[in-house]
Design a protein around this motif. Structure first.
Motif, PDB file in Angstrom:
ATOM      1  N   ILE A 234       0.825  -1.215   0.000  1.00  0.00           N
ATOM      2  CA  ILE A 234       0.000   0.000   0.000  1.00  0.00           C
ATOM      3  C   ILE A 234       0.858   1.263   0.000  1.00  0.00           C
ATOM      4  CG2 ILE A 234      -1.856  -1.226   1.186  1.00  0.00           C
ATOM      5  CD1 ILE A 234      -1.137   0.278   3.736  1.00  0.00           C
ATOM      6  N   ALA A 235       2.178   1.104  -0.106  1.00  0.00           N
ATOM      7  CA  ALA A 235       3.112   2.247  -0.111  1.00  0.00           C
ATOM      8  C   ALA A 235       2.952   3.095   1.139  1.00  0.00           C
ATOM      9  CB  ALA A 235       2.913   3.106  -1.360  1.00  0.00           C
ATOM     10  N   ALA A 236       2.934   2.432   2.294  1.00  0.00           N
ATOM     11  CA  ALA A 236       2.814   3.130   3.575  1.00  0.00           C
ATOM     12  C   ALA A 236       4.180   3.178   4.251  1.00  0.00           C
ATOM     13  CB  ALA A 236       1.805   2.422   4.480  1.00  0.00           C
ATOM     14  N   ALA A 237       4.452   4.260   4.991  1.00  0.00           N
ATOM     15  CA  ALA A 237       5.719   4.409   5.709  1.00  0.00           C
ATOM     16  C   ALA A 237       5.849   3.285   6.744  1.00  0.00           C
ATOM     17  CB  ALA A 237       5.755   5.773   6.396  1.00  0.00           C
ATOM     18  N   PRO A 238       7.034   2.744   6.947  1.00  0.00           N
ATOM     19  CA  PRO A 238       8.337   3.146   6.386  1.00  0.00           C
ATOM     20  C   PRO A 238       8.704   2.406   5.100  1.00  0.00           C
ATOM     21  CG  PRO A 238       8.672   1.525   8.110  1.00  0.00           C
ATOM     22  CD  PRO A 238       7.180   1.728   8.010  1.00  0.00           C
ATOM     23  N   MET A 239       7.721   1.739   4.482  1.00  0.00           N
ATOM     24  CA  MET A 239       7.990   0.945   3.267  1.00  0.00           C
ATOM     25  C   MET A 239       7.561   1.700   2.010  1.00  0.00           C
ATOM     26  SD  MET A 239       9.177  -1.839   4.704  1.00  0.00           S
ATOM     27  CE  MET A 239       9.082  -3.156   3.504  1.00  0.00           C
ATOM     28  N   HIS A 240       7.596   3.011   2.066  1.00  0.00           N
ATOM     29  CA  HIS A 240       7.062   3.831   0.974  1.00  0.00           C
ATOM     30  C   HIS A 240       8.139   4.407   0.059  1.00  0.00           C
ATOM     31  CE1 HIS A 240       8.553   6.816   3.744  1.00  0.00           C
ATOM     32  NE2 HIS A 240       8.395   7.750   2.844  1.00  0.00           N
ATOM     33  N   LEU A 241       9.401   4.208   0.394  1.00  0.00           N
ATOM     34  CA  LEU A 241      10.463   4.964  -0.274  1.00  0.00           C
ATOM     35  C   LEU A 241      10.584   4.641  -1.763  1.00  0.00           C
ATOM     36  CD1 LEU A 241      13.195   4.761   2.513  1.00  0.00           C
ATOM     37  CD2 LEU A 241      11.669   6.665   1.994  1.00  0.00           C
ATOM     38  N   TYR A 242      10.152   3.459  -2.163  1.00  0.00           N
ATOM     39  CA  TYR A 242      10.251   3.081  -3.574  1.00  0.00           C
ATOM     40  C   TYR A 242       9.232   3.804  -4.447  1.00  0.00           C
ATOM     41  CZ  TYR A 242       5.874   0.541  -3.301  1.00  0.00           C
ATOM     42  OH  TYR A 242       4.542   0.239  -3.166  1.00  0.00           O
ATOM     43  N   ALA A 243       8.087   4.172  -3.863  1.00  0.00           N
ATOM     44  CA  ALA A 243       6.924   4.596  -4.646  1.00  0.00           C
ATOM     45  C   ALA A 243       7.193   5.797  -5.561  1.00  0.00           C
ATOM     46  CB  ALA A 243       5.742   4.886  -3.718  1.00  0.00           C
ATOM     47  N   PRO A 244       7.778   6.902  -5.079  1.00  0.00           N
ATOM     48  CA  PRO A 244       7.969   8.048  -5.987  1.00  0.00           C
ATOM     49  C   PRO A 244       8.807   7.718  -7.219  1.00  0.00           C
ATOM     50  CG  PRO A 244       8.287   8.710  -3.704  1.00  0.00           C
ATOM     51  CD  PRO A 244       8.203   7.232  -3.704  1.00  0.00           C
ATOM     52  N   MET A 315       4.666  13.854  -7.874  1.00  0.00           N
ATOM     53  CA  MET A 315       3.802  14.529  -6.903  1.00  0.00           C
ATOM     54  C   MET A 315       2.570  13.685  -6.598  1.00  0.00           C
ATOM     55  SD  MET A 315       2.100  18.332  -7.176  1.00  0.00           S
ATOM     56  CE  MET A 315       3.672  19.183  -7.034  1.00  0.00           C
ATOM     57  N   LEU A 316       1.929  13.165  -7.638  1.00  0.00           N
ATOM     58  CA  LEU A 316       0.761  12.309  -7.426  1.00  0.00           C
ATOM     59  C   LEU A 316       1.158  10.993  -6.771  1.00  0.00           C
ATOM     60  CD1 LEU A 316      -1.244  12.918 -10.729  1.00  0.00           C
ATOM     61  CD2 LEU A 316      -1.765  13.777  -8.440  1.00  0.00           C
ATOM     62  N   GLY A 317       2.405  10.556  -6.995  1.00  0.00           N
ATOM     63  CA  GLY A 317       2.897   9.371  -6.311  1.00  0.00           C
ATOM     64  C   GLY A 317       2.977   9.587  -4.806  1.00  0.00           C
ATOM     65  N   TYR A 318       3.513  10.726  -4.404  1.00  0.00           N
ATOM     66  CA  TYR A 318       3.548  11.041  -2.970  1.00  0.00           C
ATOM     67  C   TYR A 318       2.136  11.193  -2.404  1.00  0.00           C
ATOM     68  CZ  TYR A 318       8.555  11.687  -2.137  1.00  0.00           C
ATOM     69  OH  TYR A 318       9.896  11.474  -1.941  1.00  0.00           O
ATOM     70  N   SER A 319       1.231  11.765  -3.181  1.00  0.00           N
ATOM     71  CA  SER A 319      -0.147  11.896  -2.695  1.00  0.00           C
ATOM     72  C   SER A 319      -0.785  10.531  -2.519  1.00  0.00           C
ATOM     73  CB  SER A 319      -0.972  12.747  -3.667  1.00  0.00           C
ATOM     74  OG  SER A 319      -1.452  11.984  -4.758  1.00  0.00           O
TER      75      SER A 319
END
Length: 460
Positions: A234-244, A315-319
Motif C-alpha cells: 500500500i506504499a505506507a511508511a516506512p515501506m514507501h520509499l520506492y513509490a515516488p 507529486m501524485l505518487g507522494y499523494s
C-alpha cells in the motif's frame, strides 16, 4: 469444494480473458491486435455482471469465510475500475511499431509486440485482488498477493522503453522481494503460534489466547511482520520509499494501475489479518499502536514530500502514499463503520486517481510523455476538457465538497471519531490541509495559468 469454486467464477472469467488477450496480441491481423484492449474490457464487464449472480444471499449465508460479503463488493468495483484502467492504457503499447507496420515501414514480428501480454498481465493482477476476498488460509493469501504483484513488475518494465523505466522496475522488484520475505516470515511465526494456516481456526486460537491473558509473543511478532510487509503493497511508511521513483519511471497509465490495484490488495490483506484477532474490544494495543504510527507517518511524509516535487507523476505518487494513511484510519476504527468507510474510499480514490493519471497519459510533448509541472501549465487553452477532468480529479483527491472525495474522507473521519481516534483524525485533517497546497497548485496550473514555451508543444 463446489461452493468454493462457485465463488471463483469472476476469477475464472478474467483468467480466460488473460489467455485470450495474450493470444490476440500475437495475431497476424492488425485489427485483432488493436482490439485487445476492448477484449480485456469485455471480460472485465462479464466479471462485473457475474458477481451479483455468484454472491446470492443463500450462498453467502453458507460460506465459511471470515468476511463472506467482502467479495461481492470488492470484485464488482475492482473489475469496474479495471475497465477504466484498461481504457487509460489504450494505445500505450506498441504504438510506434503498429504505425510503422501500417505505413509499410516494418513487418509484423510476434516477438516485438507486447500489447497482448500487457493486457493479460493487467487481468492477472486484478484476478489476484479478487482471490484475496476468497482467502481461507495464509497460503492462499500469500499466493493471491504475489499474483497481484508479479505482473506489475513486468508492466513497469515494458510500459516505457527507457532506462528510467528499467531502473524503476528493478527497484520495485527487489524491494517487493524483501517485503514478501518479511511477510512470509510473519506468516511462519503465526503458524508457529497457532499450529494452523486456516483463518477460522486461527481466529479460534487467538480468541482462546485472549481469554487466557493475551496473544503470545510469537503471534504478536508474526502479525507485526506481516503487516509491515503489507505496508509495501500500500506504499505506507516506512515501506514507501520506492513509490515516488517507480511511479515516475512507469508510464502514467501503469502508475494509475500501481496506485490502485496493489494498494487495494494490501488493504484487504491487512483487514483480513486484523479480523483474526477481532475488533470486539478494539484491536490489540500492539497492532493499534503500530497502525497508528504508520498512519501518521504515511499521511505526513506523503503530503510533505509532494510539496517538494516538480514532476507531476512524482507529486501524485507522494499523494498516493498519503491516501494510504487515510485508509488506515478506517482499519484502526474497525467494523462496521470503519471497514465500510475504507471500502467506499478505495472505490472513490481508485476512480479519481485513475482519472488524473488518464489525463496525464493523454498528453505528450514531441512524442514523449509529459512529466514536469510546467508541461500542464495553460492546459485549458489547448484542451478545456482535459484541463477540467484533471482539475476535478485533483479536487476530489483533495476532498473539496461536493466532489466524491469529500464524502469518502468524511466517512473515514466520522469512523475514526466514533472509534475514539480523535487525535488521529486531527492529524489527518492537518495532513489534508497540507495537501491543499499542491492539489490547488495542480488545479491552478491546468485551469488558470498561461502557457509557457515548454507547454506550447504539448498535445492531447
Amino acid at each position: 469444494m463446489a461452493d468454493r469454486l462457485w465463488f471463483l467464477i469472476p476469477e475464472f472469467i478474467l483468467l480466460a480473458g488473460a489467455v485470450v488477450c495474450a493470444i490476440g496480441g500475437l495475431s497476424n491481423v492488425a485489427a485483432i491486435r488493436r482490439r485487445v484492449g476492448f477484449i480485456a474490457c469485455g471480460f472485465l464487464a462479464a466479471a462485473c455482471i457475474a458477481v451479483p449472480f455468484v454472491y446470492s444471499p443463500e450462498r453467502v449465508a453458507s460460506a465459511d469465510s471470515l468476511l463472506p460479503n467482502l467479495g461481492k463488493y470488492v470484485k464488482f468495483f475492482v473489475a469496474l475500475i479495471g475497465i477504466l484502467l484498461v481504457m487509460s492504457a489504450g494505445g500505450l503499447m506498441d504504438r510506434k511499431y503498429e504505425h510503422a507496420i501500417a505505413k509499410g515501414k516494418a513487418s509484423f514480428n510476434a516477438l516485438r509486440t507486447s500489447g497482448g501480454e500487457f493486457h493479460a498481465l493487467m487481468l492477472l493482477s486484478i484476478t489476484g485482488v479478487m482471490l484475496i476476498c476468497e482467502a481461507r488460509d495464509l497460503i492462499w493469501l500469500f499466493l493471491a498477493l504475489e499474483l497481484v504483484s508479479l505482473p506489475t513488475y513486468v508492466m513497469v518494465a515494458i510500459s516505457r522503453w527507457s532506462k528510467v523505466a528499467q531502473e524503476a522496475a528493478m527497484k520495485y522488484f527487489f524491494l517487493g522481494a524483501v517485503s514478501a520475505a518479511l511477510m512470509l516470515y510473519g506468516f511462519a511465526l503465526l503458524y508457529a503460534a497457532t499450529g494452523t494456516f486456516v483463518f477460522t481456526e486461527m481466529a479460534d486460537v487467538f480468541a482462546a489466547q485472549h481469554a487466557q491473558g493475551g496473544i503470545t509473543v510469537f503471534a504478536q511478532v508474526g502479525l507485526l511482520l506481516a503487516i509491515f510487509g503489507l505496508c509495501y503493497k500500500i506504499a505506507a511508511a516506512p515501506m514507501h520509499l520506492y513509490a515516488p521513483d517507480v511511479y515516475q519511471g512507469a508510464s502514467a497509465a501503469v502508475t494509475a494501475f500501481l496506485a490502485f490495484v496493489p494498494k487495494t490488495a494490501g488493504v484487504l490483506a491487512i483487514i483480513l489479518l486484523c479480523t483474526l484477532v477481532g475488533w470486539e474490544d478494539g484491536l490489540p494495543s500492539f497492532i493499534e499502536t503500530a497502525l497508528w504510527v504508520v498512519a501518521v507517518l504515511t499521511m505526513l511524509l506523503g503530503n510533505i514530500g509532494a510539496l517538494l516535487q516538480t514532476s507531476t507523476q512524482r507529486m501524485l505518487g507522494y499523494s498516493s502514499i498519503a491516501h494510504s494513511g487515510y485508509m488506515l484510519i478506517g482499519v484502526i476504527a474497525g467494523p462496521p463503520l470503519g471497514i465500510v468507510a475504507v471500502l467506499v474510499y478505495l472505490v472513490i480514490y481508485g476512480a479519481t486517481n485513475t482519472s488524473a493519471f488518464a489525463t496525464l497519459a493523454s498528453l505528450s510533448r514531441d512524442g514523449e510523455p509529459v512529466d514536469t509541472l510546467e508541461d500542464i501549465s495553460g492546459l485549458h487553452k489547448r484542451s478545456p476538457l482535459a484541463a477540467t477532468s484533471f482539475a476535478v480529479s485533483c479536487g476530489s483527491l483533495l476532498g473539496i465538497p461536493p466532489l466524491f472525495g469529500f464524502w469518502g474522507k468524511l466517512l473515514l473521519f466520522a469512523a475514526g471519531i466514533a472509534a475514539g481516534q480523535l487525535a488521529l483524525v486531527l492529524v489527518a485533517a492537518v495532513a489534508s490541509a497540507i495537501s491543499a497546497w499542491y492539489y490547488l497548485r495542480l488545479i491552478g496550473l491546468s485551469l488558470l495559468s498561461p502557457t509557457t514555451p515548454r507547454s506550447e508543444s504539448v498535445r492531447v
